[in-house]
Design a protein around this motif. Structure first.
Motif, PDB file in Angstrom:
ATOM      1  N   ARG A  23       0.843  -1.208   0.000  1.00  0.00           N
ATOM      2  CA  ARG A  23       0.000   0.000   0.000  1.00  0.00           C
ATOM      3  C   ARG A  23       0.870   1.247   0.000  1.00  0.00           C
ATOM      4  N   GLN A  26       2.188   1.690  -3.474  1.00  0.00           N
ATOM      5  CA  GLN A  26       1.144   2.202  -4.359  1.00  0.00           C
ATOM      6  C   GLN A  26       0.938   3.704  -4.151  1.00  0.00           C
ATOM      7  N   ASP A  27       0.888   4.127  -2.893  1.00  0.00           N
ATOM      8  CA  ASP A  27       0.720   5.552  -2.605  1.00  0.00           C
ATOM      9  C   ASP A  27       1.895   6.369  -3.129  1.00  0.00           C
ATOM     10  N   TRP A  30       1.407   6.320  -7.122  1.00  0.00           N
ATOM     11  CA  TRP A  30       0.216   6.930  -7.702  1.00  0.00           C
ATOM     12  C   TRP A  30      -0.360   8.090  -6.891  1.00  0.00           C
ATOM     13  N   GLU A  32      -2.553   9.571  -3.536  1.00  0.00           N
ATOM     14  CA  GLU A  32      -3.846   9.142  -2.997  1.00  0.00           C
ATOM     15  C   GLU A  32      -4.813   8.898  -4.139  1.00  0.00           C
ATOM     16  N   GLN A  33      -5.439   7.740  -4.135  1.00  0.00           N
ATOM     17  CA  GLN A  33      -6.383   7.364  -5.190  1.00  0.00           C
ATOM     18  C   GLN A  33      -7.812   7.538  -4.691  1.00  0.00           C
ATOM     19  N   ASN A  34      -8.620   8.247  -5.462  1.00  0.00           N
ATOM     20  CA  ASN A  34     -10.033   8.448  -5.140  1.00  0.00           C
ATOM     21  C   ASN A  34     -10.846   8.255  -6.407  1.00  0.00           C
ATOM     22  N   HIS A  35     -11.323   7.034  -6.612  1.00  0.00           N
ATOM     23  CA  HIS A  35     -12.097   6.691  -7.801  1.00  0.00           C
ATOM     24  C   HIS A  35     -13.514   6.310  -7.390  1.00  0.00           C
TER      25      HIS A  35
END
Length: 124
Positions: A23, A26-27, A30, A32-35
């Motif tokens: 994790r 990934q952070d 990419w 912070e991911q907000n999909h």
């Protein structure tokens, strides 16, 4: 008074550490991911050309048949959990399904790790 603190095995802790490290990676990669969730009973499951609720039902059925026939695999189990998540439209239910997906994936990783240990019981 009851002790509400969870006790986990060292093996589970090691897997959870690996998940936490992934994790973090990934952070870093990419941000912070907000999909949008993109889930619900009528969502088409990629590559299957079927509704998510139908795919979840088929995965549950396939898993139960495999269990009854003695040929159950991790693929059956995780696919069922993932498709059940895909079919959820209620965010609280989706959250719970994702926890089940993560726990099932961690359990599978632990099983792989156990298979990798030397037969003499050595290793972590």
């Amino acid at each position: 008074m009851t002790n509400s603190q969870l006790t986990i095995s060292p093996r589970t802790a090691a897997i959870l550490d690996r998940i936490a490290a992934e994790r973090a990676r990934q952070d870093a990669l990419w941000g912070e991911q907000n999909h949008p969730d993109g889930t619900g009973p009528d969502v088409e499951v990629a590559g299957l050309s079927r509704r998510a609720s139908d795919a979840a039902h088929a995965a549950r059925f396939t898993t139960e048949i495999a269990r009854a026939e003695g040929r159950l695999t991790w693929l059956h189990i995780l696919r069922e959990e993932v498709y059940e998540g895909f079919a959820e439209a209620v965010v609280t239910d989706l959250f719970e399904e994702l926890i089940q997906v993560a726990a099932t994936a961690a359990c599978w990783a632990e099983a792989i790790e156990r298979r990798s240990r030397p037969a003499n019981g050595g290793g972590a």
